[in-house]
Design a protein around this motif. Structure first.
Motif, PDB file in Angstrom:
ATOM      1  N   LYS A 216       0.479  -1.540  -0.091  1.00 55.79           N
ATOM      2  CA  LYS A 216       0.318  -0.205   0.076  1.00 55.79           C
ATOM      3  C   LYS A 216       0.711   1.305   0.252  1.00 55.79           C
ATOM      4  CE  LYS A 216      -1.100  -0.176   4.789  1.00 55.79           C
ATOM      5  NZ  LYS A 216      -2.084  -0.186   6.508  1.00 55.79           N
ATOM      6  N   ILE A 217       1.854   0.804   0.420  1.00 50.66           N
ATOM      7  CA  ILE A 217       2.705   2.287   0.548  1.00 50.66           C
ATOM      8  C   ILE A 217       3.564   2.197  -1.086  1.00 50.66           C
ATOM      9  CG2 ILE A 217       4.899   3.093   1.750  1.00 50.66           C
ATOM     10  CD1 ILE A 217       2.986   3.040   3.680  1.00 50.66           C
ATOM     11  N   VAL A 218       3.930   1.615  -1.799  1.00 50.63           N
ATOM     12  CA  VAL A 218       4.487   1.558  -2.752  1.00 50.63           C
ATOM     13  C   VAL A 218       2.623   1.605  -3.703  1.00 50.63           C
ATOM     14  CG1 VAL A 218       5.576   0.644  -4.687  1.00 50.63           C
ATOM     15  CG2 VAL A 218       5.393  -0.295  -2.790  1.00 50.63           C
ATOM     16  N   LEU A 219       1.607   1.901  -3.728  1.00 49.76           N
ATOM     17  CA  LEU A 219       1.037   2.272  -4.317  1.00 49.76           C
ATOM     18  C   LEU A 219       0.585   3.493  -3.949  1.00 49.76           C
ATOM     19  CD1 LEU A 219      -1.482   1.419  -6.146  1.00 49.76           C
ATOM     20  CD2 LEU A 219      -3.398   0.895  -4.113  1.00 49.76           C
ATOM     21  N   ASP A 220       0.968   4.362  -3.084  1.00 47.53           N
ATOM     22  CA  ASP A 220       0.409   5.368  -2.800  1.00 47.53           C
ATOM     23  C   ASP A 220       1.710   6.079  -3.089  1.00 47.53           C
ATOM     24  OD1 ASP A 220      -1.392   5.242  -0.738  1.00 47.53           O
ATOM     25  OD2 ASP A 220      -0.421   5.465   0.858  1.00 47.53           O
ATOM     26  N   ASN A 221       2.802   5.751  -3.128  1.00 45.16           N
ATOM     27  CA  ASN A 221       3.929   6.095  -3.908  1.00 45.16           C
ATOM     28  C   ASN A 221       3.548   6.440  -5.473  1.00 45.16           C
ATOM     29  OD1 ASN A 221       6.404   7.615  -2.750  1.00 45.16           O
ATOM     30  ND2 ASN A 221       5.756   5.271  -1.580  1.00 45.16           N
ATOM     31  N   ILE A 222       3.411   5.557  -6.179  1.00 46.50           N
ATOM     32  CA  ILE A 222       2.600   5.632  -8.030  1.00 46.50           C
ATOM     33  C   ILE A 222       1.332   6.226  -8.413  1.00 46.50           C
ATOM     34  CG2 ILE A 222       1.818   3.981  -9.100  1.00 46.50           C
ATOM     35  CD1 ILE A 222       3.740   1.350  -7.881  1.00 46.50           C
ATOM     36  N   ALA A 223       0.538   6.573  -7.200  1.00 41.38           N
ATOM     37  CA  ALA A 223      -0.342   7.350  -8.125  1.00 41.38           C
ATOM     38  C   ALA A 223       0.011   8.656  -7.663  1.00 41.38           C
ATOM     39  CB  ALA A 223      -1.584   7.041  -6.362  1.00 41.38           C
ATOM     40  N   LYS A 224       0.465   9.096  -6.699  1.00 39.14           N
ATOM     41  CA  LYS A 224       1.252  10.253  -6.087  1.00 39.14           C
ATOM     42  C   LYS A 224       2.361  10.900  -7.424  1.00 39.14           C
ATOM     43  CE  LYS A 224       3.911  13.155  -3.746  1.00 39.14           C
ATOM     44  NZ  LYS A 224       4.596  13.468  -1.680  1.00 39.14           N
ATOM     45  N   ILE A 225       3.119  10.453  -7.419  1.00 35.96           N
ATOM     46  CA  ILE A 225       4.209  10.008  -9.100  1.00 35.96           C
ATOM     47  C   ILE A 225       3.311  10.515 -10.290  1.00 35.96           C
ATOM     48  CG2 ILE A 225       5.860   9.957 -10.577  1.00 35.96           C
ATOM     49  CD1 ILE A 225       7.310   7.893  -7.441  1.00 35.96           C
ATOM     50  N   LYS A 226       2.192   9.408 -10.675  1.00 38.74           N
ATOM     51  CA  LYS A 226       1.761   9.834 -11.694  1.00 38.74           C
ATOM     52  C   LYS A 226       0.436  10.938 -11.723  1.00 38.74           C
ATOM     53  CE  LYS A 226       3.573   6.422 -13.929  1.00 38.74           C
ATOM     54  NZ  LYS A 226       4.788   7.043 -15.440  1.00 38.74           N
ATOM     55  N   GLY A 227       0.226  11.051 -10.447  1.00 39.73           N
ATOM     56  CA  GLY A 227      -0.640  12.611 -10.282  1.00 39.73           C
ATOM     57  C   GLY A 227      -2.407  11.319 -10.769  1.00 39.73           C
ATOM     58  N   LEU A 228      -2.226  10.262 -10.973  1.00 43.00           N
ATOM     59  CA  LEU A 228      -3.684   9.610  -9.913  1.00 43.00           C
ATOM     60  C   LEU A 228      -4.290   9.777  -8.717  1.00 43.00           C
ATOM     61  CD1 LEU A 228      -1.792   6.386 -11.893  1.00 43.00           C
ATOM     62  CD2 LEU A 228      -3.520   8.388 -13.013  1.00 43.00           C
ATOM     63  N   ASP A 229      -5.599   9.190  -8.547  1.00 45.68           N
ATOM     64  CA  ASP A 229      -6.807   9.308  -7.480  1.00 45.68           C
ATOM     65  C   ASP A 229      -5.779   7.696  -6.760  1.00 45.68           C
ATOM     66  OD1 ASP A 229      -8.878   7.274  -7.201  1.00 45.68           O
ATOM     67  OD2 ASP A 229      -8.874   9.554  -5.719  1.00 45.68           O
ATOM     68  N   ARG A 230      -5.789   7.148  -5.710  1.00 44.49           N
ATOM     69  CA  ARG A 230      -5.279   5.974  -5.394  1.00 44.49           C
ATOM     70  C   ARG A 230      -5.977   5.040  -5.578  1.00 44.49           C
ATOM     71  NH1 ARG A 230      -4.995   2.747  -1.167  1.00 44.49           N
ATOM     72  NH2 ARG A 230      -3.353   1.991  -0.439  1.00 44.49           N
ATOM     73  N   LYS A 231      -7.721   5.336  -6.188  1.00 50.45           N
ATOM     74  CA  LYS A 231      -8.465   4.085  -6.146  1.00 50.45           C
ATOM     75  C   LYS A 231      -8.247   3.839  -7.928  1.00 50.45           C
ATOM     76  CE  LYS A 231     -11.086   0.796  -5.751  1.00 50.45           C
ATOM     77  NZ  LYS A 231     -11.123  -0.723  -5.035  1.00 50.45           N
ATOM     78  N   GLU A 232      -8.216   4.458  -8.947  1.00 50.38           N
ATOM     79  CA  GLU A 232      -7.217   4.731 -10.263  1.00 50.38           C
ATOM     80  C   GLU A 232      -5.621   3.986 -10.448  1.00 50.38           C
ATOM     81  OE1 GLU A 232      -6.947   6.956 -14.148  1.00 50.38           O
ATOM     82  OE2 GLU A 232      -6.906   7.927 -11.953  1.00 50.38           O
ATOM     83  N   ALA A 233      -4.870   4.259  -9.270  1.00 51.69           N
ATOM     84  CA  ALA A 233      -3.553   3.581  -9.150  1.00 51.69           C
ATOM     85  C   ALA A 233      -3.756   2.106  -9.134  1.00 51.69           C
ATOM     86  CB  ALA A 233      -3.062   3.771  -9.177  1.00 51.69           C
TER      87      ALA A 233
END
Length: 245
Positions: A216-233
């Motif tokens: 979930k920490i990885v997902l948060d970082n990917i969402a932030k870097i990619k400018g995505l909503d967390r659920k979308e990521a």
């Protein structure tokens, strides 16, 4: 739904509390933990864990350092065990030019393991420390398509080449503080990203034991870097997982 495509739950770090580790993962929506074998003993433990916990998917392989220390007879026995076990993936396999100086011997074994992945039609989960170009070139020569490059730390031009070949990158919790890993996430298409922990290693907190819930920490970082909503990521990463596996 979250996935951890590269972990080592057979490691001694979990000998006292694996039930709790699995429970925490499930409570945080982790639905799959691909546990990777690295040597004969490890592979058998992985098979046992997959039978005990439905969330655990078995990847069987030989880590480069372990592989080169096997006799030819022991190596052939292990390759046959891997074939007969019909694992979810072949891993952890690859090349390592940090711990090993000779490329030829480990490359020959790497190729034999990739051939098993191709025959079984399952993905290969690959270690490429200090040998990223050699790994990509080997995969290209063999025309391997189902590939996860685990914690890929090579030059970004090699990452671009890998993505152009259709390979996936599994991102660990160190993306929380690794500029190199952040740069990989930034460059790569989100359609080629997966989440991993490499548990018990590569925690987002230096010196702490890692565990699968930390995807979930990885997902948060990917969402932030990619400018995505967390659920979308989350949905994209899970779709990537389903497409590959």
């Amino acid at each position: 739904m979250l996935v951890d495509v590269h972990a080592h739950l057979d490691w001694k770090d979990y000998s006292e509390d694996l039930d709790e580790v699995i429970k925490r993962a499930r409570e945080n929506k982790v639905v799959s933990i691909i546990t990777n074998g690295v040597n004969p003993e490890s592979n058998r433990m992985v098979v046992a864990l997959a039978k005990k916990y439905s969330i655990v998917k078995p990847a069987l392989g030989l880590y480069p350092v372990d592989a080169v220390n096997l006799s030819e007879a022991d190596l052939e026995r292990e390759l046959e065990f891997i074939r007969k076990s019909k694992p979810f993936a072949i891993g952890e396999i690859g090349l390592d030019m940090q711990e090993l100086k000779s490329l030829n011997e480990q490359k020959a074994i790497f190729i034999r393991l990739l051939e098993i992945a191709e025959k079984l039609k399952v993905p290969a989960i690959i270690h490429s420390r200090k040998a990223e170009l050699e790994v990509v070139e080997t995969l290209e020569t063999m025309k391997i398509k189902k590939v996860v490059l685990h914690t890929f730390m090579g030059k970004l031009k090699y990452a671009k080449r890998a993505e152009d070949n259709g390979y996936y990158f599994s991102i660990p919790p160190i993306v929380n503080h690794s500029d190199q890993m952040k740069a990989l996430v930034e460059q790569a298409s989100v359609s080629h990203l997966l989440t991993e922990t490499d548990s018990p290693f590569l925690s987002h907190e230096r010196g702490k034991r890692n565990e699968p819930v930390n995807v979930k920490i990885v997902l948060d970082n990917i969402a932030k870097i990619k400018g995505l909503d967390r659920k979308e990521a989350e949905n994209i990463i899970y779709a990537n997982y389903m497409k590959l596996f």
